[in-house]
Design a protein around this motif. Structure first.
Motif, PDB file in Angstrom:
ATOM      1  N   PRO A  58       0.836  -1.208   0.000  1.00 12.97           N
ATOM      2  CA  PRO A  58       0.000   0.000   0.000  1.00 12.97           C
ATOM      3  C   PRO A  58       0.867   1.253   0.000  1.00 12.97           C
ATOM      4  O   PRO A  58       1.884   1.325   0.666  1.00 12.97           O
ATOM      5  CB  PRO A  58      -0.803  -0.111   1.289  1.00 12.97           C
ATOM      6  CG  PRO A  58      -0.779  -1.562   1.631  1.00 12.97           C
ATOM      7  CD  PRO A  58       0.521  -2.081   1.113  1.00 12.97           C
ATOM      8  N   GLY A  59       0.455   2.242  -0.784  1.00  9.09           N
ATOM      9  CA  GLY A  59       1.187   3.491  -0.867  1.00  9.09           C
ATOM     10  C   GLY A  59       2.183   3.528  -1.997  1.00  9.09           C
ATOM     11  O   GLY A  59       2.713   4.572  -2.329  1.00  9.09           O
ATOM     12  N   SER A  60       2.445   2.393  -2.635  1.00 11.15           N
ATOM     13  CA  SER A  60       3.382   2.389  -3.753  1.00 11.15           C
ATOM     14  C   SER A  60       2.605   2.614  -5.044  1.00 11.15           C
ATOM     15  O   SER A  60       1.426   2.333  -5.128  1.00 11.15           O
ATOM     16  CB  SER A  60       4.147   1.076  -3.818  1.00 11.15           C
ATOM     17  OG  SER A  60       3.263   0.022  -4.101  1.00 11.15           O
ATOM     18  N   THR A  61       3.282   3.131  -6.037  1.00 11.53           N
ATOM     19  CA  THR A  61       2.636   3.359  -7.321  1.00 11.53           C
ATOM     20  C   THR A  61       3.319   2.516  -8.372  1.00 11.53           C
ATOM     21  O   THR A  61       4.535   2.369  -8.387  1.00 11.53           O
ATOM     22  CB  THR A  61       2.728   4.841  -7.735  1.00 11.53           C
ATOM     23  OG1 THR A  61       4.094   5.215  -7.769  1.00 11.53           O
ATOM     24  CG2 THR A  61       1.964   5.725  -6.770  1.00 11.53           C
ATOM     25  N   VAL A  62       2.504   1.968  -9.248  1.00 13.87           N
ATOM     26  CA  VAL A  62       3.007   1.145 -10.332  1.00 13.87           C
ATOM     27  C   VAL A  62       2.433   1.702 -11.626  1.00 13.87           C
ATOM     28  O   VAL A  62       1.223   1.883 -11.741  1.00 13.87           O
ATOM     29  CB  VAL A  62       2.574  -0.330 -10.159  1.00 13.87           C
ATOM     30  CG1 VAL A  62       3.048  -1.181 -11.326  1.00 13.87           C
ATOM     31  CG2 VAL A  62       3.076  -0.879  -8.851  1.00 13.87           C
ATOM     32  N   ALA A  63       3.272   1.996 -12.594  1.00 16.56           N
ATOM     33  CA  ALA A  63       2.810   2.505 -13.881  1.00 16.56           C
ATOM     34  C   ALA A  63       2.222   1.352 -14.678  1.00 16.56           C
ATOM     35  O   ALA A  63       2.921   0.392 -14.989  1.00 16.56           O
ATOM     36  CB  ALA A  63       3.949   3.161 -14.632  1.00 16.56           C
ATOM     37  N   LEU A  64       0.939   1.437 -14.991  1.00 18.58           N
ATOM     38  CA  LEU A  64       0.292   0.381 -15.756  1.00 18.58           C
ATOM     39  C   LEU A  64       0.434   0.601 -17.253  1.00 18.58           C
ATOM     40  O   LEU A  64       0.503  -0.334 -18.021  1.00 18.58           O
ATOM     41  CB  LEU A  64      -1.192   0.314 -15.389  1.00 18.58           C
ATOM     42  CG  LEU A  64      -1.490   0.002 -13.924  1.00 18.58           C
ATOM     43  CD1 LEU A  64      -2.974   0.048 -13.674  1.00 18.58           C
ATOM     44  CD2 LEU A  64      -0.942  -1.370 -13.560  1.00 18.58           C
ATOM     45  N   ILE A  65       0.465   1.878 -17.651  1.00 19.96           N
ATOM     46  CA  ILE A  65       0.580   2.214 -19.055  1.00 19.96           C
ATOM     47  C   ILE A  65       1.832   3.071 -19.223  1.00 19.96           C
ATOM     48  O   ILE A  65       2.057   3.984 -18.437  1.00 19.96           O
ATOM     49  CB  ILE A  65      -0.653   3.012 -19.517  1.00 19.96           C
ATOM     50  CG1 ILE A  65      -1.915   2.188 -19.304  1.00 19.96           C
ATOM     51  CG2 ILE A  65      -0.536   3.429 -20.972  1.00 19.96           C
ATOM     52  CD1 ILE A  65      -3.187   2.956 -19.585  1.00 19.96           C
ATOM     53  N   PRO A  66       2.625   2.810 -20.214  1.00 24.15           N
ATOM     54  CA  PRO A  66       3.817   3.649 -20.407  1.00 24.15           C
ATOM     55  C   PRO A  66       3.409   5.082 -20.741  1.00 24.15           C
ATOM     56  O   PRO A  66       2.344   5.320 -21.310  1.00 24.15           O
ATOM     57  CB  PRO A  66       4.545   2.983 -21.572  1.00 24.15           C
ATOM     58  CG  PRO A  66       3.529   2.145 -22.241  1.00 24.15           C
ATOM     59  CD  PRO A  66       2.517   1.762 -21.210  1.00 24.15           C
ATOM     60  N   GLU A  67       4.247   6.039 -20.364  1.00 14.05           N
ATOM     61  CA  GLU A  67       3.954   7.438 -20.616  1.00 14.05           C
ATOM     62  C   GLU A  67       3.924   7.711 -22.110  1.00 14.05           C
ATOM     63  O   GLU A  67       4.673   7.126 -22.880  1.00 14.05           O
ATOM     64  CB  GLU A  67       5.012   8.326 -19.967  1.00 14.05           C
ATOM     65  CG  GLU A  67       4.875   8.407 -18.469  1.00 14.05           C
ATOM     66  CD  GLU A  67       5.779   9.469 -17.882  1.00 14.05           C
ATOM     67  OE1 GLU A  67       5.993  10.507 -18.540  1.00 14.05           O
ATOM     68  OE2 GLU A  67       6.255   9.245 -16.776  1.00 14.05           O
ATOM     69  N   ALA A  68       3.031   8.634 -22.492  1.00 11.48           N
ATOM     70  CA  ALA A  68       2.901   8.990 -23.897  1.00 11.48           C
ATOM     71  C   ALA A  68       4.084   9.838 -24.326  1.00 11.48           C
ATOM     72  O   ALA A  68       4.599  10.625 -23.556  1.00 11.48           O
ATOM     73  CB  ALA A  68       1.605   9.758 -24.114  1.00 11.48           C
TER      74      ALA A  68
END
Length: 172
Positions: A58-68
């Protein structure tokens, strides 16, 4: 005997989450293409690949989609389009007056050509008498001291001309 500082430091270190929560799984791929994930070893005829698994904390972020990518690609032909305004209400009276003029007139209880019936009622209130002839509507307001005001509307419900004001004749 340990000091208070060292006890506090030890307690703090024990309360920190461990960063090494990764687990290594065996990914076993059979000849027919089926996959099996296990913590045990694979069968003799299966191909073994090691896979690290990091559980979500909890509290961590995971990028699901690569940045545009925002940079322009050299081969692209970009056409500029005219901006469209969505949600703008078009006045049925033909936009003879702008919103600022209309708002000031309503606040000052003035009637201007191009106002709608709703605008007139916002400025002066409900009329005392409504007359309808052909497709034209007339609102009459009885004011103090025998005075009256008349507002004429066209077939669209818009004020035509100016407000007509009348004074009742004295009995002499």
């Amino acid at each position: 005997m340990p000091s208070k500082t060292s006890r506090l430091m030890l307690t703090t270190l024990l309360c920190l989450p461990s960063t090494g929560n990764t687990t290594t799984l065996h990914r076993c791929e059979a000849a027919d293409g089926s996959l099996t994930f296990t913590t045990l070893s694979c069968a003799n005829n299966e191909r073994l690949l090691l896979q690290e698994v990091r559980p979500y904390s909890p509290g961590s972020t995971v990028a699901l989609i690569p940045e545009a990518r925002h940079e322009e690609i050299s081969g692209m032909n970009i056409r500029k389009r005219e901006m469209a305004v969505v949600g703008r209400t078009q006045d049925k009276c033909g936009d003879l007056i702008d919103a600022r003029q209309k708002r000031e007139a309503i606040i000052n209880q003035r009637i201007i050509a191009g106002m709608s019936q709703q605008d007139v009622e916002s400025a002066l209130g409900k009329p005392d008498k409504i007359s309808i002839r052909n497709s034209a509507t007339t609102y009459r307001y009885d004011l103090k001291r025998g005075r009256s005001a008349q507002v004429n509307f066209d077939e669209k419900g818009c004020v035509t001309g100016k407000l007509k004001s009348r004074t009742a004749k004295s009995p002499r």
